[in-house]
Scaffold this motif. Sequence first.
Motif, PDB file in Angstrom:
ATOM      1  N   THR A 158      56.002   9.180  85.637  1.00 53.56           N
ATOM      2  CA  THR A 158      54.844  10.134  86.322  1.00 53.56           C
ATOM      3  C   THR A 158      53.319  10.297  85.499  1.00 53.56           C
ATOM      4  O   THR A 158      54.371  11.264  83.962  1.00 53.56           O
ATOM      5  CB  THR A 158      55.515  11.420  87.121  1.00 53.56           C
ATOM      6  N   LEU A 159      52.632  10.411  85.153  1.00 51.32           N
ATOM      7  CA  LEU A 159      51.021  10.922  83.989  1.00 51.32           C
ATOM      8  C   LEU A 159      50.872  11.293  85.042  1.00 51.32           C
ATOM      9  O   LEU A 159      50.497  11.802  86.140  1.00 51.32           O
ATOM     10  CB  LEU A 159      50.562   9.586  83.812  1.00 51.32           C
ATOM     11  N   GLU A 160      50.812  13.149  83.997  1.00 53.09           N
ATOM     12  CA  GLU A 160      49.618  14.207  84.603  1.00 53.09           C
ATOM     13  C   GLU A 160      48.351  13.883  84.002  1.00 53.09           C
ATOM     14  O   GLU A 160      48.462  13.446  83.027  1.00 53.09           O
ATOM     15  CB  GLU A 160      50.551  15.350  84.283  1.00 53.09           C
ATOM     16  N   GLN A 161      47.256  14.231  85.219  1.00 53.87           N
ATOM     17  CA  GLN A 161      45.847  14.326  84.184  1.00 53.87           C
ATOM     18  C   GLN A 161      45.340  14.823  83.968  1.00 53.87           C
ATOM     19  O   GLN A 161      44.684  15.406  83.393  1.00 53.87           O
ATOM     20  CB  GLN A 161      45.097  13.467  85.499  1.00 53.87           C
ATOM     21  N   CYS A 162      46.409  16.501  84.084  1.00 56.55           N
ATOM     22  CA  CYS A 162      45.532  17.693  83.626  1.00 56.55           C
ATOM     23  C   CYS A 162      46.993  18.616  83.607  1.00 56.55           C
ATOM     24  O   CYS A 162      47.499  18.947  84.073  1.00 56.55           O
ATOM     25  CB  CYS A 162      44.490  18.337  84.611  1.00 56.55           C
ATOM     26  N   GLY A 163      46.532  19.814  82.771  1.00 55.27           N
ATOM     27  CA  GLY A 163      47.277  21.018  82.705  1.00 55.27           C
ATOM     28  C   GLY A 163      46.949  22.276  83.294  1.00 55.27           C
ATOM     29  O   GLY A 163      45.133  22.301  83.134  1.00 55.27           O
ATOM     30  N   PRO A 173      39.891  28.163  79.627  1.00 52.91           N
ATOM     31  CA  PRO A 173      39.269  27.709  81.536  1.00 52.91           C
ATOM     32  C   PRO A 173      41.086  27.474  82.438  1.00 52.91           C
ATOM     33  O   PRO A 173      41.821  27.250  81.751  1.00 52.91           O
ATOM     34  CB  PRO A 173      39.128  26.203  81.413  1.00 52.91           C
ATOM     35  N   ASP A 174      40.848  27.212  84.256  1.00 55.13           N
ATOM     36  CA  ASP A 174      41.552  27.284  84.624  1.00 55.13           C
ATOM     37  C   ASP A 174      42.194  25.934  84.661  1.00 55.13           C
ATOM     38  O   ASP A 174      43.794  25.968  84.274  1.00 55.13           O
ATOM     39  CB  ASP A 174      40.846  27.164  86.485  1.00 55.13           C
ATOM     40  N   CYS A 175      41.925  24.663  84.106  1.00 62.46           N
ATOM     41  CA  CYS A 175      42.353  23.451  84.159  1.00 62.46           C
ATOM     42  C   CYS A 175      42.154  22.738  83.164  1.00 62.46           C
ATOM     43  O   CYS A 175      40.837  22.313  82.915  1.00 62.46           O
ATOM     44  CB  CYS A 175      42.227  22.682  85.782  1.00 62.46           C
ATOM     45  N   ILE A 176      42.181  22.070  82.422  1.00 60.92           N
ATOM     46  CA  ILE A 176      42.096  20.968  81.381  1.00 60.92           C
ATOM     47  C   ILE A 176      42.700  19.444  81.253  1.00 60.92           C
ATOM     48  O   ILE A 176      43.696  19.398  81.492  1.00 60.92           O
ATOM     49  CB  ILE A 176      42.345  21.261  80.136  1.00 60.92           C
ATOM     50  N   ARG A 177      41.397  18.489  81.215  1.00 64.30           N
ATOM     51  CA  ARG A 177      42.120  17.679  82.588  1.00 64.30           C
ATOM     52  C   ARG A 177      41.872  16.589  80.605  1.00 64.30           C
ATOM     53  O   ARG A 177      41.568  16.905  80.102  1.00 64.30           O
ATOM     54  CB  ARG A 177      40.933  16.620  82.565  1.00 64.30           C
ATOM     55  N   SER A 178      42.892  15.771  80.836  1.00 65.04           N
ATOM     56  CA  SER A 178      43.650  14.416  79.701  1.00 65.04           C
ATOM     57  C   SER A 178      41.308  14.301  79.572  1.00 65.04           C
ATOM     58  O   SER A 178      41.191  13.266  80.542  1.00 65.04           O
ATOM     59  CB  SER A 178      44.786  13.953  79.515  1.00 65.04           C
ATOM     60  N   THR A 238      48.577  23.986  77.113  1.00 63.96           N
ATOM     61  CA  THR A 238      48.444  24.005  75.299  1.00 63.96           C
ATOM     62  C   THR A 238      47.951  23.210  74.512  1.00 63.96           C
ATOM     63  O   THR A 238      46.950  23.323  73.949  1.00 63.96           O
ATOM     64  CB  THR A 238      49.450  24.704  75.047  1.00 63.96           C
ATOM     65  N   SER A 239      48.909  21.900  74.576  1.00 66.78           N
ATOM     66  CA  SER A 239      48.380  21.075  73.751  1.00 66.78           C
ATOM     67  C   SER A 239      46.743  20.575  74.215  1.00 66.78           C
ATOM     68  O   SER A 239      46.550  20.247  72.970  1.00 66.78           O
ATOM     69  CB  SER A 239      49.646  20.156  74.264  1.00 66.78           C
ATOM     70  N   LEU A 240      46.268  20.861  75.524  1.00 64.16           N
ATOM     71  CA  LEU A 240      45.481  20.101  75.544  1.00 64.16           C
ATOM     72  C   LEU A 240      44.267  20.440  75.275  1.00 64.16           C
ATOM     73  O   LEU A 240      43.182  20.394  74.656  1.00 64.16           O
ATOM     74  CB  LEU A 240      44.841  20.113  77.217  1.00 64.16           C
ATOM     75  N   TYR A 241      44.004  22.153  75.182  1.00 69.56           N
ATOM     76  CA  TYR A 241      43.938  22.875  74.225  1.00 69.56           C
ATOM     77  C   TYR A 241      43.403  22.942  73.467  1.00 69.56           C
ATOM     78  O   TYR A 241      41.832  22.865  72.634  1.00 69.56           O
ATOM     79  CB  TYR A 241      44.447  24.366  75.099  1.00 69.56           C
ATOM     80  N   LEU A 242      44.438  22.811  72.128  1.00 66.40           N
ATOM     81  CA  LEU A 242      44.836  22.373  70.784  1.00 66.40           C
ATOM     82  C   LEU A 242      43.770  21.097  70.347  1.00 66.40           C
ATOM     83  O   LEU A 242      42.619  21.445  69.464  1.00 66.40           O
ATOM     84  CB  LEU A 242      45.959  22.958  70.329  1.00 66.40           C
ATOM     85  N   GLY A 243      44.156  20.015  71.777  1.00 71.43           N
ATOM     86  CA  GLY A 243      43.503  19.338  70.864  1.00 71.43           C
ATOM     87  C   GLY A 243      42.171  18.610  71.738  1.00 71.43           C
ATOM     88  O   GLY A 243      41.797  17.167  71.776  1.00 71.43           O
ATOM     89  N   GLN A 244      41.572  19.316  72.268  1.00 70.78           N
ATOM     90  CA  GLN A 244      40.706  18.665  73.107  1.00 70.78           C
ATOM     91  C   GLN A 244      41.068  17.872  73.886  1.00 70.78           C
ATOM     92  O   GLN A 244      39.844  16.811  73.658  1.00 70.78           O
ATOM     93  CB  GLN A 244      39.297  19.084  72.015  1.00 70.78           C
ATOM     94  N   GLY A 245      41.532  17.651  74.638  1.00 73.80           N
ATOM     95  CA  GLY A 245      41.817  16.688  75.519  1.00 73.80           C
ATOM     96  C   GLY A 245      42.600  15.237  75.328  1.00 73.80           C
ATOM     97  O   GLY A 245      43.125  14.630  76.082  1.00 73.80           O
TER      98      GLY A 245
END
Length: 210
Positions: free
Chosen positions: A82-87, A112-117, A154-161
Amino acid sequence: MTSRRKVVVTGFEPFGEHTVNSSWVAVQELKRLGLGDDVDLHVCEVPVEYQAVQSLLPSLWEEHQPELVIHVGVSGLATTLTLEQCGHNKGYKRLDNCRFCPPSQCCMDEGPDCIRSTLDMDQVCRTVNGGNAGITVSVSKDAGRYLCDYTYYTSLYLGQGRSAFIHVPPLGKPYSSQELGRGLQAVIQEMLKQLKEDHSEEQKKDYCNH
């Protein structure tokens, strides 16, 4: 000579009823298979602890400067990869392996409340399901508000998506460790292909604008 692409893939340690965590077993299998000659693959086992994630993830991004970081976690509800689109930033009420949970119940106080890959998970899903990987892939927009979701955000935040999260089922339900490893390989290779194509498009746009 083209530079090698750097990819970090993590799995989780055992927790709760998951005395063997299929995510880490699958990541070790992926390490054995590799992602191709042009990819430097680094794998890491992540503790099921909020505070450990907060210290470990920045060091992974800093040390390896990866093109992409993929986190793999187990879900007892999953029957596919299962591929997750957002955190998600908020809603963390479950205690971790240290019986701790963030007092604020969120990852980043100012985030932000949600970050998308930046990756298009639907496209990855279609391509892999249309191939011969021998596993089924699906897409989700809710990673579960536990360490999986917390790590992903956390990873999406650090890696800008530039991150992805893949939930795998427990071993044997229905896939073996080898099948999970091959499935991860197919999915991540498709993600890298997508990133390369996106990069080529950006370069074309830059060239046209000069």
